[in-house]
Design an enzyme around this catalytic site. Structure first.
Site, short mmCIF file in Angstrom:
data_model
loop_
_atom_site.label_atom_id
_atom_site.label_comp_id
_atom_site.label_asym_id
_atom_site.label_seq_id
_atom_site.Cartn_x
_atom_site.Cartn_y
_atom_site.Cartn_z
CE1 TYR A 175 13.96 31.48 5.11
CE2 TYR A 175 14.06 29.12 4.67
CZ TYR A 175 13.96 30.42 4.21
OH TYR A 175 13.84 30.66 2.87
NE ARG A 178 -6.73 0.50 11.47
CZ ARG A 178 -5.48 0.34 11.05
NH1 ARG A 178 -4.59 1.31 11.21
NH2 ARG A 178 -5.10 -0.78 10.48
CE LYS A 219 -0.43 -0.26 5.04
NZ LYS A 219 -1.32 -0.69 6.15
CG MET A 248 10.75 23.72 -0.48
SD MET A 248 9.95 24.83 -1.64
CE MET A 248 8.53 25.34 -0.72
C1 LIG Z 1 -0.57 -1.74 6.71
C2 LIG Z 1 -1.12 -3.04 7.16
C3 LIG Z 1 -0.28 -4.12 7.42
C4 LIG Z 1 1.24 -3.99 7.39
O1 LIG Z 1 1.66 -3.31 8.54
P1 LIG Z 1 3.22 -3.14 8.89
O2 LIG Z 1 3.22 -2.61 10.26
O3 LIG Z 1 3.78 -2.18 7.90
O4 LIG Z 1 3.81 -4.48 8.76
C5 LIG Z 1 -0.85 -5.33 7.75
N1 LIG Z 1 -2.20 -5.46 7.85
C6 LIG Z 1 -3.04 -4.44 7.61
C7 LIG Z 1 -4.50 -4.65 7.74
C8 LIG Z 1 -2.53 -3.19 7.28
O5 LIG Z 1 -3.37 -2.18 7.06
#
Ligand SMILES: *Cc1c(COP(=O)(O)O)cnc(C)c1O
Length: 373
Positions: free
Chosen positions: A256, A130, A35, A304
């Protein structure tokens, strides 16, 4: 010459880190989580490094299409499932497996017309609050899905909130097992932290693990453990060069807001890397940076396009010297050098995930594939 910043993606490291996941979870299959553009590494690039995986897990149908275009015929799992009913058309067409975490998704599936029944991962909310069905509602959802002609197979999935910390996973594992003991279907519980720390236990390992950050060399339980402890290798190097050098006197300020004031005479280097490249703007004075492979410290506010380092530890540094923001540095005194992304993230009060994902579009990327060399 282009601006000297670049990111290197180490395909052999991705492959190596996938091997670590397999060693930690023997006999389990691996969903490589790609992802967020493969945690900033690039979906297509990560695909090249991870093609020996059992499946890819991601969020967007567009990303899934990309993988099918690359001729990936293995499993693809949508970790958040479908977002609207029409998404099911794509699941059917591309053969996508999807997480089911609420009743609306079940309703949509029940109304879907398809010749190819779907494989779904039914999600239990075991305490993270969640996504997922509450434990008491899980059996009912499982029974409903299992009875649908649109569904070929129901697997069981949950996600840990504390796999990286002392609270651990015992409570969530107990809830999951208690409410799934007599349900058929494959199981998937472990993210990276749980894969590294808990997957030796077959009851936790299940049939599929879901490592993400560890594949890219990020350590989920840093600083308790580091990359060396787990045998992980950096998937990404961010490097640039010195494009300016200044000699300061006591009382001179840097950058800055004049955040840093020189306590005495010192030499500083200006690096072509700033927050618009993805380097964290909130990096404090003292954040480690390698110059010619020597550990130096950042001074002054990150701007930046530039940041500034104290060259005290790299007296021979000059214009054009190589600067490593994270990942592999050049040889120094005949030895390889490395700056773990977790160390930089920790200094900045964040986690390696955030730094990887923030790599900016404007940074040119080079893929290193030793096997193709
Ligand atoms: C992002 C995600 C993972 C992977 O998590 P990591 O901590 O990067 O290994 C696994 N399962 C779900 C449902 C996720 O959203």
């Amino acid at each position: 010459m282009p601006r000297p910043i670049e990111a290197l993606i180490h395909l052999d490291a991705l492959q190596h880190n996938l091997g670590i996941a397999r060693t930690c979870a023997p006999d389990a299959q691996v969903w490589s989580v790609v992802k967020a553009n493969a945690y900033g590494h690039g979906l297509v690039r990560a695909f090249e490094g991870l093609r020996s995986t059992d499946g890819f897990a991601l969020l967007d149908i567009e990303e899934a299409k990309r993988l099918r275009e690359l001729d990936w015929r293995g499993p693809i799992l949508l970790l958040e499932g479908i977002f609207e009913q029409r998404d099911l058309e794509w699941c059917s067409r591309l053969g996508l497996w999807h997480v089911v975490h609420n009743d609306q998704q079940v309703d949509w599936i029940a109304q879907h017309k398809t010749e190819w029944p779907h494989r779904v991962f039914l999600k239990m909310n075991t305490g993270m609050n969640r996504l997922g069905f509450r434990p008491h509602a899980f059996r009912n959802a499982w029974a409903r899905l299992s009875a649908l002609p649109q569904v070929e197979e129901v697997s069981l999935i949950t996600h840990f909130s504390d796999a990286d910390s002392p609270k651990g996973i015992a409570e969530q594992v107990a809830i999951f097992h208690q409410h799934t003991a007599d349900l058929s279907g494959e199981r998937s519980l472990c993210n990276s932290a749980a894969t590294l720390r808990h997957a030796q236990d077959p009851a936790v390992r299940g049939d599929w693990v879901r490592p993400g950050v560890m594949l890219y060399g990020g350590v989920p339980d840093y600083p308790e453990h580091d990359a060396d402890h787990w045998g992980l290798q950096p998937g990404m190097t961010l490097r640039s060069r010195l494009i300016g050098i200044q000699h300061l006197q006591a009382g001179d300020c840097v950058g800055y807001g004049s955040r840093f004031t020189a306590p005495g005479p010192m030499r500083i280097g200006v690096v072509a890397c700033g927050y618009a490249d993805g380097y964290p703007r909130h990096a404090p004075d003292g954040t480690p940076v390698l110059v010619d492979g020597a550990r130096c410290r950042l001074v002054g506010r990150v701007s930046m396009d530039m940041l500034i380092v104290d060259l005290d530890a790299a007296p021979e540094a000059q214009l054009g010297s190589e600067v490593t923001l994270w990942g592999h540095g050049p040889q120094r005194d005949g030895a390889p050098t490395r700056l773990d992304i977790d160390e930089v993230a920790h200094a900045c009060g964040t986690i390696s995930y955030e730094l990887m994902c923030a790599l900016a579009q404007r940074v040119p990327v080079t893929v290193l594939d030793p096997q193709a060399a």
